[in-house]
Write an enzyme that holds these catalytic residues in place. Structure first.
Site, PDB file in Angstrom:
ATOM      1  N   SER A 140       0.928  -1.258   0.005  1.00  0.00           N
ATOM      2  CA  SER A 140       0.169  -0.021  -0.057  1.00  0.00           C
ATOM      3  C   SER A 140       0.639   1.310  -0.031  1.00  0.00           C
ATOM      4  O   SER A 140       2.170   1.209   0.456  1.00  0.00           O
ATOM      5  CB  SER A 140      -0.784   0.117   1.204  1.00  0.00           C
ATOM      6  OG  SER A 140      -1.344   1.344   1.310  1.00  0.00           O
ATOM      7  N   TYR A 153      -1.387  -0.255  10.422  1.00  0.00           N
ATOM      8  CA  TYR A 153      -1.574  -0.695   9.094  1.00  0.00           C
ATOM      9  C   TYR A 153      -0.336  -0.158   8.186  1.00  0.00           C
ATOM     10  O   TYR A 153      -0.010  -1.077   7.419  1.00  0.00           O
ATOM     11  CB  TYR A 153      -3.091   0.230   8.628  1.00  0.00           C
ATOM     12  CG  TYR A 153      -3.165  -0.284   7.144  1.00  0.00           C
ATOM     13  CD1 TYR A 153      -3.461  -1.686   6.921  1.00  0.00           C
ATOM     14  CD2 TYR A 153      -3.177   0.393   6.064  1.00  0.00           C
ATOM     15  CE1 TYR A 153      -3.651  -2.216   5.551  1.00  0.00           C
ATOM     16  CE2 TYR A 153      -3.135   0.139   4.738  1.00  0.00           C
ATOM     17  CZ  TYR A 153      -3.751  -1.129   4.232  1.00  0.00           C
ATOM     18  OH  TYR A 153      -3.855  -1.425   3.203  1.00  0.00           O
TER      19      TYR A 153
END
Ligand code: NDP
Ligand code: 8X3
Length: 257
Positions: A140, A153
């Site tokens: 990501s 995250y």
């Protein structure tokens, strides 16, 4: 058996499901996995019209379940051309001091440990395929750029980025390629999961943004896996045109003593 067999973690929605559809269209045999059995079996039944599909109801955090499911894969799926390590999630975007440790555990267990289990357990099958085989990890932009609330995250995705690069070193000579795909804002159930099913926050996340869609990511992954066997796409970062970087944030409340 076709020589193109692909193992996808997290195929019950979003990118994983779109990848299953994209590769099935081209006749790849598929092993699809996820926890939601009903969705998984519906996808298997639908794609069975196009290709050979094996569904594994699996939680990637469960190491012994992963070990036994992979050890007992049917013979026709035993040699893999590709692994898409896609299963993953973010839970919440609150500042760190307000977060639940259980949520942090879940992100680490899924995004890091789950990815490690599938990678290690499937490596022998990818190496047996050799030249042209690929591992595609879903990283990501959060692994490269911090933003408020990205903490754990983002850190899990930074792990995925570094692990992807490191793994390449150890696989040199095997013909097995490793790629890390690093998307920005994409519209999928990801944000419903992140915000605990809050539809209003989901809608606000994507409103007017023309976010990347799961089918766009599937097309990207398909391109990466179909590069000539002598090319490795190391990292591939993509964002919607509407998304750019914020400036640095500065706290101006400090006063000289
Ligand atoms: P979705 O929520 O739509 O899909 C996530 C998939 O992961 C589901 O199939 C889910 O299946 C599976 N999954 C989650 N936890 C587990 C688990 N413990 N065991 C097995 N499967 C699991 O999200 P996306 O498709 O958007 O996300 C896919 C990947 O892409 C994730 O790794 C995410 O971090 C990453 N990503 C997403 C972006 C976005 O903006 N959407 C941007 C950048 C990266 P089930 O619940 O049935 O188990
Ligand atoms: C998901 C993209 O920007 O929400 O990995 O972190 S972002």
């Amino acid at each position: 058996m076709t020589s193109n067999t692909l193992f996808i973690t997290g195929a019950t929605s979003g990118f994983g499901e779109a990848c299953a559809r994209r590769f099935a269209r081209d006749g790849w045999s598929l092993v699809i996995t996820g926890r939601r059995a009903e969705r998984l079996h519906a996808l298997r039944d639908e794609l069975a019209a196009l290709t050979e599909v094996h569904a594994l109801e699996l939680d990637v955090r469960d190491r012994s379940a992963m070990e036994s499911a992979i050890a007992s894969l049917p013979e026709s799926f035993s040699r893999l051309r590709g692994l898409i390590n896609n299963a993953g999630l973010a839970l919440g975007a609150d500042p760190a001091p307000q977060c639940a440790l259980d949520d942090w555990d879940c992100m680490v267990d899924t995004n890091i440990k789950g990815l490690l289990y599938s990678t290690r357990l499937l490596l022998p099958r990818l190496i047996a395929h050799g030249r042209g085989a690929s591992i595609v990890n879903l990283g990501s932009i959060a692994g490269s750029y911090p933003y408020p609330g990205s903490h754990v995250y983002g850190a899990t995705k930074a792990f995925v980025e570094q692990f992807s690069l490191s793994l390449r070193c150890d696989l040199v000579g095997s013909g097995v390629r490793v790629s890390n795909i690093e998307p920005g804002l994409c519209e999928s159930e990801f944000s419903l999961v992140r915000f605990g099913g809050d539809q209003a926050r989901y809608d606000a996340t994507y409103a007017g943004a023309e976010a990347i869609q799961s089918a766009d990511i599937a097309e990207t992954v398909f391109w990466v896996l179909n590069q000539p066997a002598h090319i490795n796409i190391n990292r591939l970062e993509l964002m919607p045109v509407s998304q750019t970087w914020a400036g640095f944030s500065i706290d101006r409340s400090a006063r000289p003593a």
